[in-house]
Design a protein around this motif. Structure first.
Motif, PDB file in Angstrom:
ATOM      1  N   UNK A 158       0.841  -1.216   0.000  1.00 62.08           N
ATOM      2  CA  UNK A 158       0.000   0.000   0.000  1.00 62.08           C
ATOM      3  C   UNK A 158       0.868   1.254   0.000  1.00 62.08           C
ATOM      4  N   UNK A 159       1.823   1.294   0.918  1.00 68.40           N
ATOM      5  CA  UNK A 159       2.697   2.468   0.991  1.00 68.40           C
ATOM      6  C   UNK A 159       3.534   2.620  -0.271  1.00 68.40           C
ATOM      7  N   UNK A 160       4.064   1.529  -0.780  1.00 63.99           N
ATOM      8  CA  UNK A 160       4.909   1.599  -1.978  1.00 63.99           C
ATOM      9  C   UNK A 160       4.136   2.195  -3.148  1.00 63.99           C
ATOM     10  N   UNK A 161       2.929   1.692  -3.349  1.00 63.20           N
ATOM     11  CA  UNK A 161       2.109   2.166  -4.469  1.00 63.20           C
ATOM     12  C   UNK A 161       1.774   3.648  -4.294  1.00 63.20           C
ATOM     13  N   UNK A 162       1.317   4.017  -3.107  1.00 65.37           N
ATOM     14  CA  UNK A 162       0.913   5.408  -2.899  1.00 65.37           C
ATOM     15  C   UNK A 162       2.100   6.363  -2.813  1.00 65.37           C
ATOM     16  N   UNK A 163       3.263   5.892  -2.407  1.00 66.26           N
ATOM     17  CA  UNK A 163       4.433   6.769  -2.416  1.00 66.26           C
ATOM     18  C   UNK A 163       4.822   7.156  -3.841  1.00 66.26           C
ATOM     19  N   UNK A 164       4.570   6.288  -4.795  1.00 62.07           N
ATOM     20  CA  UNK A 164       4.782   6.658  -6.202  1.00 62.07           C
ATOM     21  C   UNK A 164       3.848   7.793  -6.600  1.00 62.07           C
ATOM     22  N   UNK A 165       2.594   7.699  -6.172  1.00 63.04           N
ATOM     23  CA  UNK A 165       1.645   8.787  -6.432  1.00 63.04           C
ATOM     24  C   UNK A 165       2.109  10.064  -5.725  1.00 63.04           C
ATOM     25  N   UNK A 166       2.563   9.908  -4.481  1.00 62.33           N
ATOM     26  CA  UNK A 166       2.999  11.069  -3.696  1.00 62.33           C
ATOM     27  C   UNK A 166       4.143  11.808  -4.382  1.00 62.33           C
ATOM     28  N   UNK A 167       5.062  11.072  -5.007  1.00 55.62           N
ATOM     29  CA  UNK A 167       6.161  11.716  -5.742  1.00 55.62           C
ATOM     30  C   UNK A 167       5.623  12.674  -6.799  1.00 55.62           C
ATOM     31  N   UNK A 168       4.670  12.189  -7.584  1.00 55.79           N
ATOM     32  CA  UNK A 168       4.128  13.011  -8.676  1.00 55.79           C
ATOM     33  C   UNK A 168       3.363  14.219  -8.155  1.00 55.79           C
ATOM     34  N   UNK A 169       2.548  14.005  -7.140  1.00 55.39           N
ATOM     35  CA  UNK A 169       1.753  15.115  -6.610  1.00 55.39           C
ATOM     36  C   UNK A 169       2.655  16.151  -5.966  1.00 55.39           C
ATOM     37  N   UNK A 170       3.603  15.724  -5.150  1.00 58.27           N
ATOM     38  CA  UNK A 170       4.482  16.683  -4.473  1.00 58.27           C
ATOM     39  C   UNK A 170       5.288  17.490  -5.477  1.00 58.27           C
ATOM     40  N   UNK A 171       5.766  16.837  -6.513  1.00 57.68           N
ATOM     41  CA  UNK A 171       6.524  17.587  -7.524  1.00 57.68           C
ATOM     42  C   UNK A 171       5.652  18.644  -8.199  1.00 57.68           C
ATOM     43  N   UNK A 172       4.364  18.329  -8.392  1.00 60.18           N
ATOM     44  CA  UNK A 172       3.472  19.305  -9.026  1.00 60.18           C
ATOM     45  C   UNK A 172       3.154  20.476  -8.106  1.00 60.18           C
ATOM     46  N   UNK A 173       3.282  20.285  -6.783  1.00 63.84           N
ATOM     47  CA  UNK A 173       2.988  21.342  -5.809  1.00 63.84           C
ATOM     48  C   UNK A 173       4.119  22.358  -5.726  1.00 63.84           C
TER      49      UNK A 173
END
Length: 179
Positions: A158-173
């Motif tokens: 769960x964390x591994x999958x969502x941390x990939x999403x977190x990378x993209x979102x944080x970079x966009x912020x």
């Protein structure tokens, strides 16, 4: 004692038993989420990337729910506690994701940290009571119960999958990038 990387994340042990290895990777991924969500205001935690409605705030709340669901509800067979007990999950299966927009950054970080702390304690209790082979108190409809080993690997996933999403979102912020 763990070695911390440049972002303060504990590096999983290179040579350890199964329990220490799985817990090491889970702690690493928990710390990765904390790093990706650190220092953002409410707008930053509500930001999306591309066409997705996924937010970092929603991710914190979702992973808090996942921690409580697997460590308390499934593993120990306990009733759901607030806020999860008041949700009609059949009517709104994504409540954890979208309701995060109504929470402050402080509330979101707190609900996640508190769920992680409870989960750590409940996992330690289960490890002392049967180790990784200990079965969850709740079973699926077919009567089978997941082992603590399965639950921990699922949390890592769960964390591994969502941390990939977190990378993209944080970079966009704000442009923060990382591995």
């Amino acid at each position: 004692m763990s070695t911390l990387d440049d972002q303060g994340r504990p590096e999983p042990p290179l040579a350890a038993d199964e329990t220490a290895t799985v817990l090491g990777f889970l702690e690493f991924h928990r710390a990765t989420l904390a790093w990706k969500c650190a220092g953002l205001d409410a707008d930053g935690l509500r930001a999306t990337a591309g066409a997705s409605s996924m937010t970092l705030g929603g991710m914190l709340k979702h992973l808090a729910y996942v921690e409580d669901e697997w460590s308390s509800y499934w593993l120990h067979g306990r009733d759901r506690q607030p806020p999860w007990d008041a949700v009609d999950w059949k009517a709104d299966p994504d409540w954890d994701w979208h309701s995060a927009a109504d929470d402050t950054p402080e509330q979101l970080h707190a609900i996640w940290r508190e769920a992680v702390d409870r989960s750590r304690s409940l996992v330690a209790e289960a490890l002392a009571d049967g180790g990784l082979d200990r079965l969850a108190r709740r079973t699926r409809r077919d009567g089978r119960a997941p082992s603590l080993r399965w639950i921990l690997v699922h949390l890592v996933e769960e964390y591994s999958r969502h941390n990939g999403h977190a990378d993209l979102i944080r970079e966009s912020v704000d442009g923060l990038t990382g591995e």
